[in-house]
Design an enzyme around this catalytic site. Structure first.
Site, short mmCIF file in Angstrom:
data_model
loop_
_atom_site.label_atom_id
_atom_site.label_comp_id
_atom_site.label_asym_id
_atom_site.label_seq_id
_atom_site.Cartn_x
_atom_site.Cartn_y
_atom_site.Cartn_z
N ASP A 1 41.92 38.80 44.21
CA ASP A 1 40.90 38.54 45.24
C ASP A 1 41.19 37.30 46.10
OD1 ASP A 1 39.80 40.67 43.99
OD2 ASP A 1 38.12 39.61 43.10
N ASP B 1 42.06 47.50 36.96
CA ASP B 1 41.38 46.25 37.35
C ASP B 1 40.53 45.69 36.21
OD1 ASP B 1 40.59 44.18 39.03
OD2 ASP B 1 38.93 45.31 39.90
N GLU C 1 41.55 41.21 32.59
CA GLU C 1 41.95 39.91 32.01
C GLU C 1 41.53 39.81 30.55
OE1 GLU C 1 40.39 40.37 34.96
OE2 GLU C 1 42.30 40.17 36.01
#
Ligand code: GLC
Length: 665
Positions: free
Chosen positions: A421, A308, A311
Site C-alpha cells: 500500500d 493478500d 503477514e
C-alpha cells in the site's frame, strides 16, 4: 564461494536449495556473539556501501539507517519505517578491501543497524540465536548475487501475458463495472491485459466464494473477458471467515488445519469478514488443503491470483479486544488528563497488528508445536507456496500468475510480490525506482508497485510519470484504494500521451520479457544499480535515480512534479532515445558525464548502452498480438554485435532451451 556457519538448532525455512561448505566459525572480519540473541558486527570504512534487504524504505545504499525484518501490515511507507511486508535477509557489503554477502536463514526478527547507532558499525541482531549464516565471497557484486541466488533457487516464472498492462481498484463492485472498465479501455484503444477483482467479488469476504448478487454471471464474465483476451485476477486473503456451513471453515476446523491457541482451540483474529481463523500454512497438510481450493477458481478459467493480508494482518484478536475494552471501561466517566487520554488512544490503536497477538497462536510443523512469533516471517511465504505447489498438481506445466504481499526469501521460487500500500506521492515513485534492484538481489523478479499509488488522490502528471517508470517493471499494474480518486487511465485528459505510453510498454515487452526470463534462468538481476556494472567509476555509487534495465539500456525517470527534464549522469557515451511513442522518438548521442536532458510530460528517456542493441516491437494491444517478426533493432556502437532475444510460448513452464534464443543483428 558460499560457506555456512550454523548456530544452535536451526528451524528449516526451506529457503536454501543447495548445499554449502560448512564452517565452524564465521570469518575474522565478522565479530559474532551468541547468547539469547545472536549479534554480528562488521567495522565499516567510511566509503563502504551496503546493498540488499529487498523490500524496504530509503535508498539502494542501505547505510545510515536501521531496517528490521518483521513482516508488517503497515500502509504508511514513510522514511522512518523500519519494516514493510517482506523479510529479505540478504545483505552485501562493498568495500575497497572486502566484498561479501550474508544471508541469514532464520524466520526470526532480525535488526540491521547499518551505521545508524554508530556510523562506522554494521550491527545485525537476530532475536533468535538459532540460525544458519551463509557467507558469500566473490570478486564482484554481480557474482555475489548470482551465487546467493543459486543457493536459494530459481525465481518464479510468470506467464508472458502478465507483462501486459493491468488495471485494478479496490474494488470493481459488480460484474457490470468490470465490463465497463474493459469497454472504456477498448473504446479508447488503450491496451489492457487484465482486470483485478478485489475483496468485493467474494460473498462476505469469504475466500473462494463469489458474491452472486453482484457477480451473478461470474462464469460468463470470465468467458467474455477471455474472448477479448483479458484476464481476471481475483484476490485471496490470509484469513478464513468463521461461519457455520461455509465449506472452507468447516473443513479447516474439522481437520485441525487452523492455527491454534496454547490451549488447542482455534485462534480467532478479526480481518475483512470479521472473525477469522488462519490456515496453518506451515503445516504441510494444511498447505496442500488450502492450495487445492484455488481450483474452485482455476476450474472457472481463472489463471492469475494475488495473495493478500498474509503477514498475517490482524485487525484485532478476541484477547486484545477484551483488554482494550476493559481499559476503556476503567476510565469511563473520568476526567482524562494527558497521560490517560494518550493511554486510551494507544489502547485503541494497538488493537491492530499487535505483537502480543503473534504470541497467542501456534503452528503445527511436522508434529511440533511452534509459537507464531518465532516463525512469523514465514507465513506469507508459505501461503504463496500453498498456491504454487497446488498449481503444479492441478495444472502441471502451466504458468499461473501468482504474487503476494508478504514474503520472505524462499517465496521468490513460488511467486512474485507487489510492494503493497504505497501512496500517490512523488516520493513513492522514487521509492519504487530505488526498491527494484534490491528486490531483484533477493530473487524477486516478477515485481512492481501499485502504479499511480494506492492511497491518496492521484494527479494526472504523477500518473503519466509513474507509467513512464512502471512501463519497465514486470508487474505493470495500476491499483488504488477505495475512496480515492479514480485512476483508470481513461479518467485523465491527456489521452494521446497515455495511449502512447501504453503502446510503448507493449513495444518494450519483447526486450523486457527476454531480460526477465534470462534473469530467471541465470539467477541474475534485471534491474541493476549503475555501480554494479561501472565498477571503475566512483561517481555512480551516488546515482540511485537511474537504473540499468537488462543488458542494453539505462533509464532515467522523471520523478518530480512540474519538471520538464532532469539531470542525468552517463558513465559512458550512450545513445539517448527521447520517446514520445513507439515510432516517434528523437535520438542523440550524449558523452560520458553530467547532462541536463529535457523530457516533457509525454517523453520517456531511454539510453542505449555502447555496444548494445535494444529490440523494439510495434504497436500491440495484447501481449499475444505483438509481432515478433518485425522487431526494430536500435543499437549504439553495436556493429558486429548481436542481441540474444529470448522468447517462448509464454505459458509453459520449462527449462532453458537454446531454441528459444534468437541472435538479432
Ligand atoms: C490491502 C491490500 C490492497 C487491497 C486491500 C483490499 O490493503 O494491500 O492492495 O486493495 O487490502 O483488499
Amino acid at each position: 564461494m558460499v560457506r555456512r556457519v550454523s548456530y544452535g538448532n536451526v528451524f528449516r525455512t526451506d529457503a536454501v536449495v543447495k548445499s554449502a561448505e560448512q564452517m565452524t566459525a564465521a570469518p575474522d572480519y565478522l565479530q559474532v556473539s551468541v547468547g539469547n540473541t545472536i549479534t554480528l558486527q562488521y567495522n565499516m570504512d567510511k566509503t563502504d556501501i551496503v546493498y540488499g534487504l529487498g523490500e524496504n524504505v530509503r535508498g539502494i545504499n542501505k547505510r545510515g539507517f536501521t531496517y528490521i525484518s518483521n513482516c508488517s501490515d503497515d500502509s504508511s511507507h514513510t522514511e522512518e519505517k523500519h519494516s514493510l511486508y517482506g523479510a529479505h535477509n540478504f545483505i552485501m557489503v562493498s568495500s575497497q578491501k572486502k566484498m561479501f554477502g550474508l544471508f541469514l536463514d532464520s524466520p526470526s526478527t532480525i535488526t540491521y543497524d547499518i551505521g545508524d547507532s554508530d556510523t562506522d558499525l554494521l550491527k545485525i541482531e537476530a532475536a533468535d540465536s538459532n540460525l544458519d549464516l551463509y557467507i558469500i565471497e566473490e570478486n564482484s557484486l554481480i557474482e555475489i548475487v548470482k551465487s546467493f541466488r543459486e543457493l536459494v533457487g530459481q525465481s518464479y516464472m510468470a506467464p508472458k501475458w502478465a507483462f501486459g498492462y493491468q488495471q485494478s481498484r479496490w474494488s470493481y463492485m459488480t460484474s457490470d463495472e468490470v465490463r465497463e472498465v474493459a469497454r472504456k479501455y477498448d473504446e479508447l484503444k488503450f491496451p489492457l491485459e487484465a482486470i483485478y477483482l478485489d475483496i468485493d467479488y467474494m460473498e462476505a469476504y469469504k475466500d473462494f466464494t463469489i458474491n452472486r448478487e453482484t457477480f451473478p454471471d461470474f462464469e460468463q464474465l470470465i468467458q467474455d473477458m477471455k474472448q477479448d483476451e483479458i484476464h481476471l485476477v481475483p484476490i485471496i486473503d490470509g484469513g478464513v471467515k468463521i461461519e457455520d456451513g461455509y465449506k472452507i471453515y468447516e473443513e479447516g476446523k474439522q481437520n485441525g488445519y487452523f492455527c491454534k491457541r496454547e490451549d488447542g482451540t482455534d485462534f480467532v483474529a478479526g480481518v475483512w469478514p470479521g472473525k477469522c481463523h488462519f490456515p496453518d500454512f506451515l503445516n504441510q497438510e494444511a498447505r496442500a488443503w488450502f492450495g487445492e481450493k484455488y481450483n474452485v477458481l482455476l476450474e472457472k478459467g481463472i489463471d492469475g491470483f494475488w495473495n493478500d493480508m498474509n503477514e498475517p494482518a490482524i485487525f484485532y484478536s478476541e484477547e486484545g479486544l477484551k483488554d482494550a475494552f476493559s481499559y476503556i471501561d476503567s476510565v469511563k466517566g473520568e476526567n482524562l488528563d494527558i497521560n490517560t487520554v494518550f493511554k486510551l488512544r494507544d489502547a485503541v490503536n494497538n488493537i491492530a497488528n499487535n505483537p502480543d497477538d503473534y504470541k497467542r497462536f501456534y503452528h503445527n510443523v511436522d508434529g511440533e508445536k511452534i509459537r507464531h512469533d518465532k516463525v512469523h516471517n514465514l507465513f506469507g511465504y508459505n501461503m504463496t507456496r500453498a498456491a504454487k505447489e497446488a498449481f503444479e498438481k492441478l495444472v502441471p506445466g502451466k504458468r499461473i500468475l501468482m504474487f503476494s504481499r508478504s514474503s520472505a526469501i524462499g517465496a521468490h521460487r513460488y511467486g512474485g510480490i507487489w510492494t503493497g500500500d504505497n501512496a500517490s506521492w512523488w516520493s513513492h515513485l522514487l521509492l519504487n525506482i530505488k526498491m527494484m534492484p534490491s528486490l531483484n538481489m533477493c530473487g524477486f523478479l516478477y515485481t512492481g508497485a501499485d502504479i499511480g499509488g494506492f492511497g491518496s488522490n492521484i494527479t494526472e502528471d504523477l500518473m503519466i510519470r509513474w507509467l513512464q517508470f512502471g512501463m519497465f517493471t514486470p508487474l505493470f499494474r495500476n491499483h488504488a484504494a477505495i475512496g480515492t480518486r479514480h485512476q483508470e487511465l481513461y479518467e485523465f485528459k491527456q489521452k494521446d500521451i497515455i495511449r502512447n505510453m501504453l503502446e510503448l510498454r507493449y513495444a518494450l515487452v519483447p526486450y523486457l520479457y527476454s531480460e526477465y526470463m534470462k534473469a530467471v534462468y541465470k539467477n541474475e538481476m534485471m534491474f541493476l544499480p549503475l555501480s554494479f556494472v561501472y565498477t571503475e567509476d566512483e561517481y555512480v555509487n551516488q546515482v540511485e535515480d537511474q537504473l540499468l534495465v537488462g543488458e542494453s539500456i539505462m533509464i532515467a525517470p522523471v520523478y518530480q512534479q512540474n519538471a520538464t527534464g532532469r539531470y542525468v549522469y552517463l558513465p559512458e557515451d550512450m545513445l539517448c532515445l527521447k520517446m514520445k511513442g513507439v515510432s516517434e522518438y528523437e535520438s542523440k548521442v550524449y558523452e560520458k558525464g553530467h547532462h541536463y536532458v529535457e523530457a516533457g510530460l509525454g517523453e520517456v528517456l531511454v539510453f542505449v548502452r555502447s555496444g548494445h542493441i535494444l529490440p523494439l516491437g510495434g504497436k500491440a494491444d495484447r501481449v499475444s498480438r505483438i509481432d515478433y517478426n518485425s522487431l526494430k533493432l536500435i543499437g549504439y556502437k553495436a556493429e558486429g554485435k548481436g542481441y540474444e532475444l529470448y522468447n517462448d510460448d509464454g505459458i509453459t513452464e520449462g527449462n532453458w532451451d537454446e531454441k528459444n534464443i534468437r541472435i538479432m543483428k
